[in-house]
Motif scaffolding. Sequence first.
Motif, mmCIF file in Angstrom:
data_model
loop_
_atom_site.group_PDB
_atom_site.id
_atom_site.type_symbol
_atom_site.label_atom_id
_atom_site.label_comp_id
_atom_site.label_asym_id
_atom_site.label_seq_id
_atom_site.Cartn_x
_atom_site.Cartn_y
_atom_site.Cartn_z
ATOM 1 N N GLN A 34 -36.525 11.698 -8.588
ATOM 2 C CA GLN A 34 -36.179 12.328 -7.322
ATOM 3 C C GLN A 34 -35.168 11.497 -6.528
ATOM 4 O OE1 GLN A 34 -37.395 15.519 -6.392
ATOM 5 N NE2 GLN A 34 -37.907 15.357 -8.564
ATOM 6 N N ASP A 35 -34.242 12.206 -5.883
ATOM 7 C CA ASP A 35 -33.300 11.616 -4.921
ATOM 8 C C ASP A 35 -32.396 10.555 -5.535
ATOM 9 O OD1 ASP A 35 -34.295 13.202 -2.795
ATOM 10 O OD2 ASP A 35 -35.968 11.827 -2.550
ATOM 11 N N ASP A 91 -37.033 -0.251 -10.246
ATOM 12 C CA ASP A 91 -37.989 0.228 -9.251
ATOM 13 C C ASP A 91 -37.700 -0.493 -7.937
ATOM 14 O OD1 ASP A 91 -40.150 0.758 -7.619
ATOM 15 O OD2 ASP A 91 -41.675 0.050 -9.019
ATOM 16 N N LYS A 94 -37.962 3.195 -3.728
ATOM 17 C CA LYS A 94 -37.278 4.271 -2.998
ATOM 18 C C LYS A 94 -36.696 3.773 -1.678
ATOM 19 C CE LYS A 94 -39.218 8.305 -2.951
ATOM 20 N NZ LYS A 94 -40.233 9.357 -2.713
ATOM 21 N N ASP A 120 -33.875 3.792 -7.788
ATOM 22 C CA ASP A 120 -34.242 4.723 -6.723
ATOM 23 C C ASP A 120 -33.931 4.130 -5.349
ATOM 24 O OD1 ASP A 120 -36.248 2.820 -6.618
ATOM 25 O OD2 ASP A 120 -37.908 4.239 -6.895
ATOM 26 N N HIS A 139 -29.642 6.219 -5.039
ATOM 27 C CA HIS A 139 -29.912 7.142 -3.937
ATOM 28 C C HIS A 139 -28.730 7.233 -2.995
ATOM 29 C CE1 HIS A 139 -31.875 9.439 -0.873
ATOM 30 N NE2 HIS A 139 -31.910 8.442 -0.017
ATOM 31 N N CYS A 161 -40.085 5.013 -10.603
ATOM 32 C CA CYS A 161 -38.702 5.152 -10.140
ATOM 33 C C CYS A 161 -38.518 6.581 -9.659
ATOM 34 C CB CYS A 161 -37.716 4.832 -11.256
ATOM 35 S SG CYS A 161 -35.982 4.827 -10.726
ATOM 36 N N GLY A 162 -38.257 6.743 -8.375
ATOM 37 C CA GLY A 162 -38.085 8.080 -7.831
ATOM 38 C C GLY A 162 -39.274 8.975 -8.070
ATOM 39 N N ASP A 163 -40.476 8.428 -7.900
ATOM 40 C CA ASP A 163 -41.737 9.166 -8.050
ATOM 41 C C ASP A 163 -42.069 9.546 -9.494
ATOM 42 O OD1 ASP A 163 -42.374 9.094 -5.308
ATOM 43 O OD2 ASP A 163 -41.120 10.856 -4.920
#
Length: 239
Positions: A34-35, A91, A94, A120, A139, A161-163
């Motif tokens: 994500q993102d 990691d 985020k 992320d 990101h 990483c990014g959920d």
Amino acid sequence: MTLTDDVRQKLSRVSTATLATALFKRGLRNQFIQDVRPLNTNLPNMVGPAYTLRYIPAREDLNPLSVFQDRNHPQRVAVDQCPDGAVMVIDSRKDARAASAGSILLTRLSQRGAAGVVTDGGFRDSPEIARMNMPAYHHRPSAPTNLTLHQALDINVPIGCGDVAVFPGDIMVGDAEGVIVIPAHIAAEVADEAIEMTLYEDFVTEEVEKGRSIIGLYPLTDAQAKTDFDSWKKSRGNS
């Protein structure tokens, strides 16, 4: 599983969207990071096994600028030991307020033959990184050094990483939309299915552009559509 040239080549020809559907069929719903976005959308697909680096929140007494004088600093060691053909996955919790890495470290990754890099968080020197031939995903840009917020701790361990859970050796695939994670033990079968799915989607696109209804065509539920697809494949030497 070792990533073979055949599987790597197949995954380089399919989209993360198609791979997401193939993984969903196998019960894997949360594999798209994500993102995270590519700095250069014009590069070919990124494909390679994950080689991971984990950051934790920085603590001021343990993370002064002088830690970079340590030849065993985990961030530097990870970059300098990333295997040829691997994708470094970072990691950064985020948190893009401080950089995960910058252009000099990523240049070293590129020179070592890395297939790409994903965080992320954010990269500093992002304009320079965008001009590299190595795919890089983050990101957003972030100028401060990682030491202000991140402490590099573990190399090649399971991370988030990014959920998304990323295990060392998982197969990372990135395209112009983002990055998806494929468990290594199913990478070959997912690659084969994604190639067939891509062929069918190409066929569907041609039919829809001619004015054909998607009902029965997408998803495939009509016998005639299956017959038409088989004929279409034969005409292109894909039978």
